[in-house]
Design an enzyme around this catalytic site. Structure first.
Site, PDB file in Angstrom:
ATOM      1  N   ASN A  13      16.560   8.886   5.865  1.00  0.00           N
ATOM      2  CA  ASN A  13      15.915   8.453   4.624  1.00  0.00           C
ATOM      3  C   ASN A  13      15.386   9.716   3.971  1.00  0.00           C
ATOM      4  O   ASN A  13      14.360  10.247   4.377  1.00  0.00           O
ATOM      5  CB  ASN A  13      14.769   7.476   4.949  1.00  0.00           C
ATOM      6  CG  ASN A  13      13.929   7.156   3.726  1.00  0.00           C
ATOM      7  OD1 ASN A  13      14.342   7.430   2.591  1.00  0.00           O
ATOM      8  ND2 ASN A  13      12.761   6.575   3.946  1.00  0.00           N
ATOM      9  N   LYS A  15      14.171  10.120   1.061  1.00  0.00           N
ATOM     10  CA  LYS A  15      13.044   9.929   0.134  1.00  0.00           C
ATOM     11  C   LYS A  15      13.303  10.724  -1.152  1.00  0.00           C
ATOM     12  O   LYS A  15      14.441  10.794  -1.588  1.00  0.00           O
ATOM     13  CB  LYS A  15      11.729  10.310   0.819  1.00  0.00           C
ATOM     14  CG  LYS A  15      11.596   9.645   2.187  1.00  0.00           C
ATOM     15  CD  LYS A  15      10.242   9.758   2.802  1.00  0.00           C
ATOM     16  CE  LYS A  15      10.241   9.042   4.153  1.00  0.00           C
ATOM     17  NZ  LYS A  15       8.927   8.985   4.753  1.00  0.00           N
ATOM     18  N   HIS A  99      10.418  -0.351   2.151  1.00  0.00           N
ATOM     19  CA  HIS A  99       9.805   0.792   2.830  1.00  0.00           C
ATOM     20  C   HIS A  99       8.301   0.790   2.532  1.00  0.00           C
ATOM     21  O   HIS A  99       7.883   0.430   1.432  1.00  0.00           O
ATOM     22  CB  HIS A  99      10.444   2.098   2.357  1.00  0.00           C
ATOM     23  CG  HIS A  99      10.020   3.267   3.181  1.00  0.00           C
ATOM     24  ND1 HIS A  99       8.824   3.905   2.986  1.00  0.00           N
ATOM     25  CD2 HIS A  99      10.616   3.880   4.234  1.00  0.00           C
ATOM     26  CE1 HIS A  99       8.697   4.868   3.885  1.00  0.00           C
ATOM     27  NE2 HIS A  99       9.781   4.874   4.655  1.00  0.00           N
ATOM     28  N   GLU A 101       6.317   3.045   1.765  1.00  0.00           N
ATOM     29  CA  GLU A 101       5.901   3.814   0.578  1.00  0.00           C
ATOM     30  C   GLU A 101       6.121   2.992  -0.687  1.00  0.00           C
ATOM     31  O   GLU A 101       5.338   3.074  -1.636  1.00  0.00           O
ATOM     32  CB  GLU A 101       6.681   5.143   0.522  1.00  0.00           C
ATOM     33  CG  GLU A 101       6.174   6.113   1.580  1.00  0.00           C
ATOM     34  CD  GLU A 101       7.220   7.043   2.155  1.00  0.00           C
ATOM     35  OE1 GLU A 101       8.285   7.235   1.527  1.00  0.00           O
ATOM     36  OE2 GLU A 101       6.976   7.581   3.254  1.00  0.00           O
ATOM     37  N   GLU A 171       8.766   0.330  11.416  1.00  0.00           N
ATOM     38  CA  GLU A 171       8.153   1.605  11.051  1.00  0.00           C
ATOM     39  C   GLU A 171       6.631   1.465  10.999  1.00  0.00           C
ATOM     40  O   GLU A 171       6.084   1.086   9.955  1.00  0.00           O
ATOM     41  CB  GLU A 171       8.661   2.072   9.691  1.00  0.00           C
ATOM     42  CG  GLU A 171      10.140   2.361   9.666  1.00  0.00           C
ATOM     43  CD  GLU A 171      10.487   3.448   8.652  1.00  0.00           C
ATOM     44  OE1 GLU A 171      11.217   4.368   9.033  1.00  0.00           O
ATOM     45  OE2 GLU A 171      10.012   3.389   7.509  1.00  0.00           O
ATOM     46  N   GLY A 177       5.742  10.215   8.756  1.00  0.00           N
ATOM     47  CA  GLY A 177       5.410  11.505   8.175  1.00  0.00           C
ATOM     48  C   GLY A 177       4.174  12.150   8.777  1.00  0.00           C
ATOM     49  O   GLY A 177       3.643  13.114   8.223  1.00  0.00           O
ATOM     50  N   SER A 217       8.403   9.489  12.398  1.00  0.00           N
ATOM     51  CA  SER A 217       8.391  10.776  13.119  1.00  0.00           C
ATOM     52  C   SER A 217       9.370  10.821  14.283  1.00  0.00           C
ATOM     53  O   SER A 217       9.105  11.468  15.300  1.00  0.00           O
ATOM     54  CB  SER A 217       6.971  11.125  13.582  1.00  0.00           C
ATOM     55  OG  SER A 217       6.108  11.228  12.458  1.00  0.00           O
TER      56      SER A 217
HETATM   57  P1  PGA Z   1       9.475  10.231   9.018  1.00  0.00           P
HETATM   58  O1  PGA Z   1       9.822   9.068   7.966  1.00  0.00           O
HETATM   59  O2  PGA Z   1      10.635  10.304   9.970  1.00  0.00           O
HETATM   60  O3  PGA Z   1       9.353  11.481   8.182  1.00  0.00           O
HETATM   61  O4  PGA Z   1       8.221   9.852   9.700  1.00  0.00           O
HETATM   62  C1  PGA Z   1      10.410   7.882   8.386  1.00  0.00           C
HETATM   63  C2  PGA Z   1      10.532   6.926   7.228  1.00  0.00           C
HETATM   64  O5  PGA Z   1       9.614   6.877   6.396  1.00  0.00           O
HETATM   65  O6  PGA Z   1      11.528   6.191   7.116  1.00  0.00           O
END
Ligand code: PGA
Length: 257
Positions: A13, A15, A99, A101, A171, A177, A217
């Site tokens: 992903n 982003k 997601h 976000e 998630e 992140g 992560s």
């Molecule tokens: P990350 O993001 O691996 O940077 O923690 C995962 C995601 O938001 O899908």
């Protein structure tokens, strides 16, 4: 992973990262090193503007291209939005829906998630549906209830045939992140809860066939341990999917004999 019953899917992903030229540099670097990755499907979810070029760049590989969002209507006055059919026509196979976000910054709710899943399926796309609890919710001990609510709302009104095309990504918000990964046991516990909800709603055969990813992560170091869990069928990877060596190591972890 359980390769006997379901597909392992490693999805990046990206982003809001990588310009067109950076996308090309990534493709040029990774393509000669990809190998067969016969045990897993590899997906890259990239920003809308770079989708057509990414589809062309990865045409001669087994890497599928995904989108990071979609609108639930088929057309109309929705400035700035993109339909599922538009994505399908330019070669998109997967689309991330709900997601955290998007839920946090753009007003995505469990109800829009449900509508988007239906729109994606109607256009022939595979939704990657994100669910997960905040740290506060985990500490309050309501993770299972929240996941149950999110999954039930997301999948409401789907039939078994549609459900088989859906991927779920667990998630936990506190792991996205942050560099703070869920332990393999924590990840598996919630993925197992998600599978049991699908079993209750759609039956054992469907539940057994659905890919449930972990995201938050996941990286080159912890991927193998997470993927070794019986109910963790892949990863949705943010930061580590931006770097070729890290992403390749995660793909390799999914392809261990
Ligand atoms: P990350 O993001 O691996 O940077 O923690 C995962 C995601 O938001 O899908």
């Amino acid at each position: 992973m359980n390769r006997k019953y379901r597909k392992t899917i490693i999805a990046g992903n990206w982003k809001m990262n990588k310009t067109l030229s950076e996308t090309k540099a990534f493709a040029d670097e990774i393509k000669p090193q990809l190998g067969k990755h016969k045990w897993c499907e590899v997906v890259l979810c990239v920003p809308f503007v770079n989708i057509p070029a990414a589809v062309r760049m990865f045409k001669d590989t087994r890497v599928a291209i995904g989108a990071e969002n979609v609108h639930f209507e088929n057309s109309g006055a929705f400035t700035g939005e993109v339909t599922a059919e538009m994505l399908k026509e330019v070669g998109v196979k997967y689309v991330i829906i709900g997601h955290s976000e998007r839920r946090e910054y753009y007003g995505e709710t469990d109800f829009t998630v449900n509508k988007k899943i239906k729109a994606a399926l109607a256009a022939g796309l595979h939704p990657i549906v994100c669910v997960g609890e905040s740290l506060e919710q985990r500490e309050l001990g309501v993770t299972a209830e929240l996941i149950n609510y999110q999954v039930k709302c997301a999948l409401a009104g789907l039939d078994a045939t549609q459900m088989r095309k859906v991927v779920i990504a667990y998630e936990p918000l506190w792991a996205i992140g942050t560099g703070k990964t869920a332990t393999a046991e924590q990840a598996n516990e919630v993925c197992e809860i998600i599978r049991s909800i699908i079993r209750r709603e759609f039956g054992a055969r469907v539940a057994r066939a659905v890919t449930i990813q972990y995201g938050g992560s996941m990286n080159a170091k912890n991927a193998a341990e997470l993927l070794a869990q019986p109910d963790v069928d892949g990863g949705l990877i943010g930061g580590a999917a931006l770097k070729v060596p890290d992403f390749l190591q995660i793909i390799a972890a999914a392809n261990q004999e």
